[in-house]
Design an enzyme around this catalytic site. Structure first.
Site, PDB file in Angstrom:
ATOM      1  N   ASP A  14       0.828  -1.214   0.000  1.00  0.00           N
ATOM      2  CA  ASP A  14       0.000   0.000   0.000  1.00  0.00           C
ATOM      3  C   ASP A  14       0.859   1.260   0.000  1.00  0.00           C
ATOM      4  O   ASP A  14       1.964   1.260   0.552  1.00  0.00           O
ATOM      5  CB  ASP A  14      -0.908  -0.028   1.244  1.00  0.00           C
ATOM      6  CG  ASP A  14      -2.096   0.901   1.088  1.00  0.00           C
ATOM      7  OD1 ASP A  14      -2.295   1.454   0.000  1.00  0.00           O
ATOM      8  OD2 ASP A  14      -2.814   1.082   2.089  1.00  0.00           O
ATOM      9  N   ASN A  62     -10.906  -2.215  -6.419  1.00  0.00           N
ATOM     10  CA  ASN A  62     -10.025  -1.259  -7.119  1.00  0.00           C
ATOM     11  C   ASN A  62     -10.580  -0.782  -8.467  1.00  0.00           C
ATOM     12  O   ASN A  62     -10.093   0.203  -9.029  1.00  0.00           O
ATOM     13  CB  ASN A  62      -8.620  -1.842  -7.319  1.00  0.00           C
ATOM     14  CG  ASN A  62      -7.791  -1.903  -6.050  1.00  0.00           C
ATOM     15  OD1 ASN A  62      -6.933  -2.748  -5.885  1.00  0.00           O
ATOM     16  ND2 ASN A  62      -8.036  -0.983  -5.113  1.00  0.00           N
TER      17      ASN A  62
HETATM   18  C1  FPP Z   1      -1.988   0.167  -3.316  1.00  0.00           C
HETATM   19  O1  FPP Z   1      -1.477   1.500  -3.306  1.00  0.00           O
HETATM   20  C2  FPP Z   1      -1.460  -0.536  -4.459  1.00  0.00           C
HETATM   21  C3  FPP Z   1      -2.197  -1.047  -5.496  1.00  0.00           C
HETATM   22  C4  FPP Z   1      -3.660  -0.941  -5.578  1.00  0.00           C
HETATM   23  C5  FPP Z   1      -1.537  -1.716  -6.626  1.00  0.00           C
HETATM   24  C6  FPP Z   1      -0.430  -2.658  -6.282  1.00  0.00           C
HETATM   25  C7  FPP Z   1       0.356  -2.848  -7.489  1.00  0.00           C
HETATM   26  C8  FPP Z   1       1.696  -2.846  -7.579  1.00  0.00           C
HETATM   27  C9  FPP Z   1       2.613  -2.776  -6.420  1.00  0.00           C
HETATM   28  C10 FPP Z   1       2.275  -2.900  -8.943  1.00  0.00           C
HETATM   29  C11 FPP Z   1       2.966  -4.150  -9.300  1.00  0.00           C
HETATM   30  C12 FPP Z   1       2.218  -5.389  -9.074  1.00  0.00           C
HETATM   31  C13 FPP Z   1       2.374  -6.517  -9.780  1.00  0.00           C
HETATM   32  C14 FPP Z   1       1.691  -7.757  -9.336  1.00  0.00           C
HETATM   33  C15 FPP Z   1       3.212  -6.572 -10.982  1.00  0.00           C
HETATM   34  P1  FPP Z   1      -2.499   2.700  -3.490  1.00  0.00           P
HETATM   35  O2  FPP Z   1      -2.566   3.046  -4.925  1.00  0.00           O
HETATM   36  O3  FPP Z   1      -3.810   2.342  -2.874  1.00  0.00           O
HETATM   37  O4  FPP Z   1      -1.781   3.845  -2.692  1.00  0.00           O
HETATM   38  P2  FPP Z   1      -2.491   5.002  -1.853  1.00  0.00           P
HETATM   39  O5  FPP Z   1      -3.191   4.323  -0.703  1.00  0.00           O
HETATM   40  O6  FPP Z   1      -1.333   5.824  -1.421  1.00  0.00           O
HETATM   41  O7  FPP Z   1      -3.421   5.714  -2.778  1.00  0.00           O
END
Ligand code: FPP
Length: 235
Positions: A14, A62
């Protein structure tokens, strides 16, 4: 003291969006950096002889994000599965996906299928990528599969137990020993609810794009200090 290596580590990666916004960048830049971090951490995990790594790549919730961000993530998955995870394959790790395929594009599904097929006989570890995944959905789906077996007289209701439930999950995985969540949020967000029953939880304020091997070692140190009793009493 000898270090205890957990068998199954799960990570909620996250903070990608906040990392980018803090730097005045587009949220997608955070995901790009997040993918690079995942590549490094996954290699580190298997070098440490941890057998199973589960990561939360995309939840069923998401889809609520802007189309631009969702499209970016889907393209990033394809790119990462094709390029970044070659080393994982070389290490003899089996890649599996947990989640549902509806709403995923054919291109994403084909890339996932190819990765699973190419690694299906690998025995050195398991990399479980939760994509379009929800923990409650997983339990509901398992219940439907089991109920159908009972309805078709293929299963006696008294034979339903925890092992049978595990076998009917998206993948039959061992229990999670250690859950890591980055970015200072203290939630499990519908992630692997069944497998997490006795997991040790580790939360860090570090945002996922800033996470590294040293941070991972801190989580392992913390895990090593835990007194795991599984509901029993220490002798
Ligand atoms: C949460 O951060 C992250 C995600 C929803 C996406 C996770 C994906 C990756 C780490 C990319 C690579 C993955 C693979 C499997 C190749 P957020 O966007 O919710 O962050 P925030 O809470 O700060 O908005």
């Amino acid at each position: 003291m000898n270090e205890v290596i957990p068998n199954h580590v799960a990570i909620i990666m996250d903070g990608n969006g906040r990392w980018a916004q803090n730097k005045g960048l587009k949220r997608t830049k955070g995901h790009q950096k997040g993918a690079e971090v995942l590549k490094k951490i996954s290699e580190y995990v298997y070098d440490k002889k941890i057998k199973v790594l589960s990561v939360f790549a995309f939840s069923t919730e998401n889809w609520k994000r802007d189309k631009e961000e969702v499209d970016y993530l889907m393209d990033l998955f394809i790119k990462a599965f094709k390029e970044n995870f070659k080393t994982i394959k070389k290490k003899g790790v089996k890649v599996v996906f947990s989640g549902v395929k509806d709403r995923l594009s054919k291109k994403v599904i084909d890339t996932m299928d190819k990765m699973q097929y190419e690694t299906k006989d690998n025995k050195n570890g398991i990399f479980n990528i939760c994509l379009n995944y929800g923990g409650q959905d997983e339990i509901v789906e398992a219940t439907k599969k089991i109920s159908t077996l009972v309805k078709d007289d293929k299963l006696n209701i008294n034979d339903i137990d925890k092992e049978l439930f595990s076998k009917n999950m998206f993948n039959d995985l061992p229990p999670i020993d250690l859950l890591i969540r980055t970015s200072g949020e203290y939630r499990i967000s519908n992630f692997m609810l069944w497998q997490m029953a006795y997991a040790e939880l580790y939360f860090t304020d570090t945002l996922w794009p800033d996470f590294n091997e040293e941070e991972f070692d801190k989580a392992l140190d913390s895990f090593n200090k835990r007194d795991r009793r599984f509901g029993g009493v220490k002798k």
